[in-house]
Structures are given as C-alpha cells and as structure tokens.
Motif scaffolding. Structure first.
Motif, PDB file in Angstrom:
ATOM      1  N   TYR A 177      22.264  58.554 -13.614  1.00  0.00           N
ATOM      2  CA  TYR A 177      22.306  59.107 -12.251  1.00  0.00           C
ATOM      3  C   TYR A 177      23.726  59.028 -11.689  1.00  0.00           C
ATOM      4  CZ  TYR A 177      21.118  59.952  -7.372  1.00  0.00           C
ATOM      5  OH  TYR A 177      21.062  60.479  -6.106  1.00  0.00           O
ATOM      6  N   ALA A 178      24.319  57.833 -11.757  1.00  0.00           N
ATOM      7  CA  ALA A 178      25.660  57.639 -11.193  1.00  0.00           C
ATOM      8  C   ALA A 178      26.698  58.499 -11.925  1.00  0.00           C
ATOM      9  CB  ALA A 178      26.053  56.165 -11.272  1.00  0.00           C
ATOM     10  N   GLY A 179      26.561  58.611 -13.238  1.00  0.00           N
ATOM     11  CA  GLY A 179      27.509  59.403 -14.008  1.00  0.00           C
ATOM     12  C   GLY A 179      27.445  60.882 -13.658  1.00  0.00           C
ATOM     13  N   VAL A 180      26.226  61.418 -13.548  1.00  0.00           N
ATOM     14  CA  VAL A 180      26.065  62.838 -13.204  1.00  0.00           C
ATOM     15  C   VAL A 180      26.621  63.116 -11.814  1.00  0.00           C
ATOM     16  CG1 VAL A 180      24.367  64.646 -12.724  1.00  0.00           C
ATOM     17  CG2 VAL A 180      24.099  63.206 -14.736  1.00  0.00           C
ATOM     18  N   VAL A 181      26.305  62.242 -10.847  1.00  0.00           N
ATOM     19  CA  VAL A 181      26.787  62.431  -9.482  1.00  0.00           C
ATOM     20  C   VAL A 181      28.308  62.331  -9.428  1.00  0.00           C
ATOM     21  CG1 VAL A 181      26.796  61.470  -7.142  1.00  0.00           C
ATOM     22  CG2 VAL A 181      24.652  61.653  -8.415  1.00  0.00           C
ATOM     23  N   ALA A 182      28.867  61.355 -10.133  1.00  0.00           N
ATOM     24  CA  ALA A 182      30.317  61.171 -10.129  1.00  0.00           C
ATOM     25  C   ALA A 182      31.047  62.376 -10.720  1.00  0.00           C
ATOM     26  CB  ALA A 182      30.692  59.902 -10.905  1.00  0.00           C
ATOM     27  N   THR A 188      30.823  65.352  -8.228  1.00  0.00           N
ATOM     28  CA  THR A 188      31.670  65.201  -7.044  1.00  0.00           C
ATOM     29  C   THR A 188      33.144  65.113  -7.386  1.00  0.00           C
ATOM     30  OG1 THR A 188      31.282  62.805  -7.127  1.00  0.00           O
ATOM     31  CG2 THR A 188      29.866  64.100  -5.682  1.00  0.00           C
ATOM     32  N   GLY A 189      33.475  65.199  -8.669  1.00  0.00           N
ATOM     33  CA  GLY A 189      34.877  65.192  -9.072  1.00  0.00           C
ATOM     34  C   GLY A 189      35.492  63.822  -9.213  1.00  0.00           C
ATOM     35  N   LEU A 190      34.683  62.764  -9.087  1.00  0.00           N
ATOM     36  CA  LEU A 190      35.228  61.409  -9.230  1.00  0.00           C
ATOM     37  C   LEU A 190      35.534  61.075 -10.677  1.00  0.00           C
ATOM     38  CD1 LEU A 190      33.040  59.315  -6.752  1.00  0.00           C
ATOM     39  CD2 LEU A 190      35.395  60.084  -6.455  1.00  0.00           C
ATOM     40  N   LEU A 191      34.774  61.672 -11.585  1.00  0.00           N
ATOM     41  CA  LEU A 191      34.973  61.436 -13.010  1.00  0.00           C
ATOM     42  C   LEU A 191      35.093  62.758 -13.745  1.00  0.00           C
ATOM     43  CD1 LEU A 191      32.395  58.595 -13.864  1.00  0.00           C
ATOM     44  CD2 LEU A 191      34.867  58.360 -13.578  1.00  0.00           C
ATOM     45  N   SER A 192      35.794  62.715 -14.847  1.00  0.00           N
ATOM     46  CA  SER A 192      35.884  63.880 -15.721  1.00  0.00           C
ATOM     47  C   SER A 192      34.560  64.059 -16.466  1.00  0.00           C
ATOM     48  CB  SER A 192      37.018  63.680 -16.733  1.00  0.00           C
ATOM     49  OG  SER A 192      36.907  64.601 -17.800  1.00  0.00           O
ATOM     50  N   PRO A 193      34.171  65.315 -16.737  1.00  0.00           N
ATOM     51  CA  PRO A 193      32.950  65.548 -17.522  1.00  0.00           C
ATOM     52  C   PRO A 193      32.959  64.843 -18.872  1.00  0.00           C
ATOM     53  CG  PRO A 193      33.678  67.591 -16.505  1.00  0.00           C
ATOM     54  CD  PRO A 193      34.759  66.582 -16.262  1.00  0.00           C
ATOM     55  N   ASP A 194      34.148  64.493 -19.363  1.00  0.00           N
ATOM     56  CA  ASP A 194      34.245  63.794 -20.642  1.00  0.00           C
ATOM     57  C   ASP A 194      33.468  62.482 -20.632  1.00  0.00           C
ATOM     58  OD1 ASP A 194      35.846  65.804 -21.600  1.00  0.00           O
ATOM     59  OD2 ASP A 194      37.728  64.769 -21.189  1.00  0.00           O
ATOM     60  N   LEU A 244      16.690  64.545 -10.330  1.00  0.00           N
ATOM     61  CA  LEU A 244      17.056  64.020  -9.017  1.00  0.00           C
ATOM     62  C   LEU A 244      18.569  63.908  -8.874  1.00  0.00           C
ATOM     63  CD1 LEU A 244      14.289  61.286  -8.525  1.00  0.00           C
ATOM     64  CD2 LEU A 244      14.387  63.585  -7.545  1.00  0.00           C
ATOM     65  N   ALA A 245      19.250  63.608  -9.967  1.00  0.00           N
ATOM     66  CA  ALA A 245      20.715  63.576  -9.928  1.00  0.00           C
ATOM     67  C   ALA A 245      21.278  64.977  -9.727  1.00  0.00           C
ATOM     68  CB  ALA A 245      21.249  62.961 -11.222  1.00  0.00           C
ATOM     69  N   LEU A 246      20.638  65.973 -10.341  1.00  0.00           N
ATOM     70  CA  LEU A 246      21.125  67.351 -10.226  1.00  0.00           C
ATOM     71  C   LEU A 246      21.043  67.880  -8.806  1.00  0.00           C
ATOM     72  CD1 LEU A 246      19.677  69.055 -13.442  1.00  0.00           C
ATOM     73  CD2 LEU A 246      22.053  68.458 -12.974  1.00  0.00           C
ATOM     74  N   LEU A 247      20.142  67.314  -7.977  1.00  0.00           N
ATOM     75  CA  LEU A 247      20.044  67.750  -6.584  1.00  0.00           C
ATOM     76  C   LEU A 247      21.388  67.587  -5.869  1.00  0.00           C
ATOM     77  CD1 LEU A 247      16.599  66.265  -5.490  1.00  0.00           C
ATOM     78  CD2 LEU A 247      17.148  68.676  -5.843  1.00  0.00           C
ATOM     79  N   ASN A 248      22.172  66.600  -6.284  1.00  0.00           N
ATOM     80  CA  ASN A 248      23.471  66.376  -5.659  1.00  0.00           C
ATOM     81  C   ASN A 248      24.437  67.526  -5.935  1.00  0.00           C
ATOM     82  OD1 ASN A 248      23.528  63.316  -4.637  1.00  0.00           O
ATOM     83  ND2 ASN A 248      22.332  63.409  -6.512  1.00  0.00           N
ATOM     84  N   GLY A 249      24.147  68.301  -6.970  1.00  0.00           N
ATOM     85  CA  GLY A 249      24.984  69.453  -7.286  1.00  0.00           C
ATOM     86  C   GLY A 249      24.730  70.641  -6.386  1.00  0.00           C
ATOM     87  N   PHE A 250      23.667  70.547  -5.536  1.00  0.00           N
ATOM     88  CA  PHE A 250      23.399  71.641  -4.605  1.00  0.00           C
ATOM     89  C   PHE A 250      24.398  71.654  -3.463  1.00  0.00           C
ATOM     90  CE2 PHE A 250      18.573  72.401  -5.408  1.00  0.00           C
ATOM     91  CZ  PHE A 250      18.794  72.314  -6.773  1.00  0.00           C
TER      92      PHE A 250
END
Length: 272
Positions: free
Chosen positions: A68-73, A76-82, A124-130
């Motif tokens: 969850y935290a990784g997907v949200v981060a 939101t641009g806090l982490l690289s997709p890598d 539920l994590a993907l909802l943050n992408g809305f």
C-alpha cells in the motif's frame, strides 16, 4: 434498533468520513484507507479460517502495508517506480515465513495471502491515483475520486430500492438471492444520471467520459459485490464482520470498490 435506522446512521458517518478525507488532503485519505486495508485483511483472515486456511498474519500484514505505502508513494512522486520491483520479494518471503509454521497447508496459505493483498490492498491503494493535484479543469482536485464514490453509492442505493420494490428476475440466485435484474436496471439509471449531473461540477472529464466511467463502476462494482457474496457462501457466513452496524464488515462495504477501482483507474489513466 431498527436495522434500517442503523444502516442509515452508519452510512451517514461512513459518507462523512470518506468525503471529509478527500476534501481535507490526499494524505488524510491515504492514511484512512491504509487503516481500511489493514482492517479488510484482518476480516479476510477470519473468513479464511472458516475455509481452514491460515495465512501468516504478521508477514501478510507487513507485506500489505508495504505494498500500500509503496504504491501510494510512487503515485505521489515520492518514490521512483523502480522501487516497486521490491514487490517481487513478497512471494519468497511469505514462503520463507511458512517454513517456521506448522499449519499443514503452507502453499495454500501463501496463495490465500497473495489473494488478499491483490484483491483488497492493491485496489484500495489505487484509489489514491484518482487524485490529480495538477489538474486545472475542476474546482477540486479530488473530483474524480468523489465522483467515483458518489456514482457507486447512488447506484447501490437505487439498485437496493428498485430491487426491494420490484425485483423478480434474479441475477445470480445461487450466489446472491437478493440481487435482481430490475434492481440492476434501476441502479444503472440512477448511476448514469448521477454521472451526468456531477459532470457540471467535476470537470476532470466530459459528460460522455463520466458516463463511461459510471458504466465501468456499475458493471464491475456489481461483479465485486457478487464475488464477495461467493466468498461468504463458501465460508458459510452472512457478513464478513460486524464493524459497521447494519452494513456488516469492511469487506461487505467495500466489495464493489475492490473490483471496480482497478478498472476505473485504468480508464481514467487514458482519459487524463
């Protein structure tokens, strides 16, 4: 207390919490739904126990929080997709955890853990992408997210009312005897009308785009409801939990979201 009154009171607070978290800021919403994800997984573990499956709770919850935290981060641009590549470690780590347990079904337990994370936590994590903080076409940057919930709630209410009054043709009686095609039709009309009306205020998408999003929500939300009903029938239970009076548990309240969210996220990714 009358069940209808309990449902109404619980539903009112539920709506206030969801809308309030969207309006306050994305991080409030992310934090709230992290709690929902963990609560959903705990309910899921109890249902799995009815099926004689016992996922490693500590390892599964840790994996859930990290996913969850990784997907949200990343969203939101806090982490690289890598960094999402770390997800490849989940399966071997869950398998390692089973080495130190004696449950008799180690591989089934790992499969159950992965199903829970994929079915509950990831949507539920993907909802943050809305959220779209850089959008300049709407009066609120969470319009897509609010629209998602409004369409889903009003569709669900319309389907319940019409189905209760005129439901005769059962949709999938062996899974959910209460669902009817009449209810589905009534809910669909309510959902599409909602999509058309909110397009005047939530300008992230055009009217036709909102109607498309609504159809995706309605179709896959209904399937999500049926999938959770299938799980409960398999486990021989009426509700997944009792956290929400009149509504059951977290999985009962978010069953439609869990299946609709990935499809809607995919659609809005192309519409933006």
């Amino acid at each position: 207390m009358n069940n209808f009154i309990k449902r109404t009171i619980t539903g009112t607070f539920f709506v206030i919490f969801i809308i309030g978290s969207v309006l306050l800021c994305p991080w409030v919403f992310a934090s709230l739904f992290l709690l929902v994800s963990v609560g959903g997984m705990l309910e899921y573990f109890r249902v799995m126990a009815r099926l004689d499956l016992y996922p490693a709770r500590a390892a599964s919850l840790l994996a859930s929080i990290l996913v969850y935290a990784g997907v949200v981060a990343v969203m939101t641009g806090l982490l690289s997709p890598d960094y999402l590549r770390a997800g490849f470690l989940i399966v071997p780590l869950l398998l390692i955890a089973e080495l130190f347990r004696n449950t008799g079904k180690p591989f089934s337990n790992v499969a159950a853990s992965l199903l829970g994370i994929t079915w509950i936590v990831l949507p539920l994590a993907l909802l943050n992408g809305f959220f779209n903080p850089e959008a300049d076409r709407g009066w609120i940057h969470g319009g897509a997210l609010l629209g998602f919930f409004l369409i889903l709630w009003i569709y669900d209410s319309g389907a319940y009312i019409v189905g209760s009054m005129a439901g005769k043709r059962k949709m999938l009686e062996r899974i959910s005897p209460g669902k009817s095609w009449e209810g589905f039709a009534g809910g669909t009309v309510a959902g599409l009308l909602t999509a058309y009306m909110i397009s005047a205020s939530f300008l992230e998408f055009s009217s036709l785009e909102w109607m498309l999003v609504a159809l995706v929500i309605i179709i896959f939300g209904t399937l999500g409801d049926l999938i959770e009903s299938m799980l409960k029938r398999s486990a021989g239970i009426k509700d997944s939990g009792s956290l929400l009076p009149g509504h059951g548990g977290i999985l009962d309240r978010f069953d439609a979201v869990l299946v609709a969210a990935p499809f809607v996220y995919l659609i809005i990714s192309f519409l933006r």
